[in-house]
Design an enzyme around this catalytic site. Structure first.
Site, PDB file in Angstrom:
ATOM      1  N   VAL A 168       0.837  -1.202   0.000  1.00 18.43           N
ATOM      2  CA  VAL A 168       0.000   0.000   0.000  1.00 18.43           C
ATOM      3  C   VAL A 168       0.871   1.251   0.000  1.00 18.43           C
ATOM      4  O   VAL A 168       0.593   2.225  -0.703  1.00 18.43           O
ATOM      5  CB  VAL A 168      -0.970  -0.002   1.190  1.00 18.43           C
ATOM      6  N   ASP A 169       1.947   1.236   0.776  1.00 12.31           N
ATOM      7  CA  ASP A 169       2.881   2.362   0.753  1.00 12.31           C
ATOM      8  C   ASP A 169       3.490   2.539  -0.632  1.00 12.31           C
ATOM      9  O   ASP A 169       3.619   3.666  -1.133  1.00 12.31           O
ATOM     10  CB  ASP A 169       4.002   2.141   1.775  1.00 12.31           C
ATOM     11  N   ILE A 170       3.884   1.438  -1.247  1.00 14.69           N
ATOM     12  CA  ILE A 170       4.484   1.508  -2.583  1.00 14.69           C
ATOM     13  C   ILE A 170       3.487   2.062  -3.592  1.00 14.69           C
ATOM     14  O   ILE A 170       3.806   2.948  -4.398  1.00 14.69           O
ATOM     15  CB  ILE A 170       4.987   0.115  -3.025  1.00 14.69           C
TER      16      ILE A 170
END
Length: 395
Positions: A168-170
């Site tokens: 999700v961060d990526i």
């Protein structure tokens, strides 16, 4: 040849993963990215490990190349004034402070656009700056659960599982880089910047793609399918006599060819398996038939055979096999850089391949405040004032 974003100045007030990943993409493309931390270094990933190389965190190294670093104490008015001066000279400002922090410091978009109307201002938060969850902290693991990603990852036996990377961060970093570049392109026409409000939850839900569409169209809640595909069969992992491999058959023609190679031509025309829709319904029965035959040879034997006949397939590589793979090496997805503390470090290369404005690896992931003085000099601070700022712990 200059990078594609040469001349674009980015003021990066982010830390950990989503924001730094976004700004590394921009830096790889040639933007001048100034990474801002508190004095001593406040990006938490500097301390995340092991592993460390000569005291430098592998986690920090993975998202911070091609940047310059300065340290500024944002809790002081003098520190905030430095940010305002830098924002006046910047094309982009990006931060991932919790909702309300930048407003409290008078560093929000409404204040900074008065200083620089052309500024593209990107905020990354867990839940966005509107809605009932706007003040809640957001973390990749929690968002994977809330977004539904974990409900479809794993098996009934394993229970819900997170993705092995903080995906999700990526994804949020990628979406943010796209949004920033879109705003910069629009600025060419309008002459004005704008605010970008990015949310981890939004990006996670936006990435559900066909799984979300299946639910919205049918009303059926998707279940955990492990490595199976909800809409295509056979499209999963299968056991051979020495390990598991992936077979990803995308149409009926490929399925017929697969059956021929497995000496199972009779099932290719069976009503239960002749069409993809029928195979989805009879997934388990087909899997058992295929695996019984696949266990007569090794994974490498099958991959060699299937590849010769254009059947999509592949191994499940461990990291050591990934980074010794000839294709990964040919595509320069492993690079080396010299670091003043860590020495020679190996990093993941950029997947962006441009024919003229090639991605360059010019700056090592910086030490905290490594470039503070040179950056301050660019916005008019002389040596005497810089020393005063140091003595007062503002930089």
């Amino acid at each position: 040849m200059n990078g594609a974003l040469e001349g674009i100045k980015v003021l990066d007030l982010t830390r950990v993963l989503a924001g730094p990943y976004c700004t590394m993409i921009l830096a790889d493309l040639g933007a001048d990215v100034i990474k801002v931390e508190a004095p001593g270094g406040s990006d938490e990933t500097r301390g995340w490990g092991p592993p460390f190389q000569n005291g430098v965190s592998a986690y920090y190294l993975c998202t911070n190349r091609n940047k310059r670093s300065m340290t500024v104490n944002l809790k002081t008015e003098e520190g905030r004034e430095i940010i305002r001066k830098l924002a006046h000279e910047s094309d982009v400002l990006i931060h991932n402070f919790k909702t309300g922090s930048m407003e409290k410091w008078l560093l929000d978009y409404e204040h900074l656009k008065e200083i620089n109307p052309k500024l593209v201002y990107c905020s990354i938060t867990g839940f966005g700056e509107t809605g009932p969850y706007k003040n809640l902290p957001g973390y990749d693991f929690i968002i994977q659960g809330m977004s539904g990603i974990m409900s479809i990852t794993g098996t009934e036996q394993s229970g819900p599982l997170k993705i092995g990377v903080a995906m999700v961060d990526i994804l949020t970093g990628l979406y943010s880089a796209v949004a920033i570049q879109a705003a910069l392109l629009e600025r060419v026409q309008s002459g004005f910047g704008q605010k970008i409000d990015m949310s981890l939850l939004d990006c996670a839900v936006g990435s559900l793609a066909n799984v979300a569409s299946n639910y919205l169209i049918s009303g059926n809640v998707p279940q955990k399918l492990g490595n199976d595909h909800p809409n295509i069969v056979p499209y999963s992992t299968f056991r051979t006599n020495d390990g598991e491999m992936i077979i990803a058959v995308g149409n009926d023609r490929q399925f017929s060819s697969l059956c021929e190679l497995l000496d199972l031509t009779e099932i290719a025309q069976h009503e239960k398996f002749k069409t993809n829709a029928a195979r989805v319904v009879n997934r388990q029965e087909l899997t058992e038939i295929l695996e019984e035959r696949l266990q007569t040879k090794t994974m490498d034997d099958w991959i060699e055979l299937f590849s010769k006949h254009n059947i999509p397939c592949g191994p499940i590589n461990s990291m050591d096999r990934v980074f010794t793979n000839e294709q990964i090496e040919a595509r320069q997805m492993k690079v080396e850089m010299n670091h003043p503390q860590a020495g020679k470090v190996r990093l993941v290369g950029s997947p962006i391949k441009l024919s003229r404005t090639k991605v360059k690896m010019e700056r090592h992931p910086p030490l905290p405040g490594e470039h503070t003085e040179e950056i301050l000099q660019l916005v008019g601070y002389d040596g005497k004032i810089i020393n005063q700022l140091k003595n007062n712990h503002i930089i």
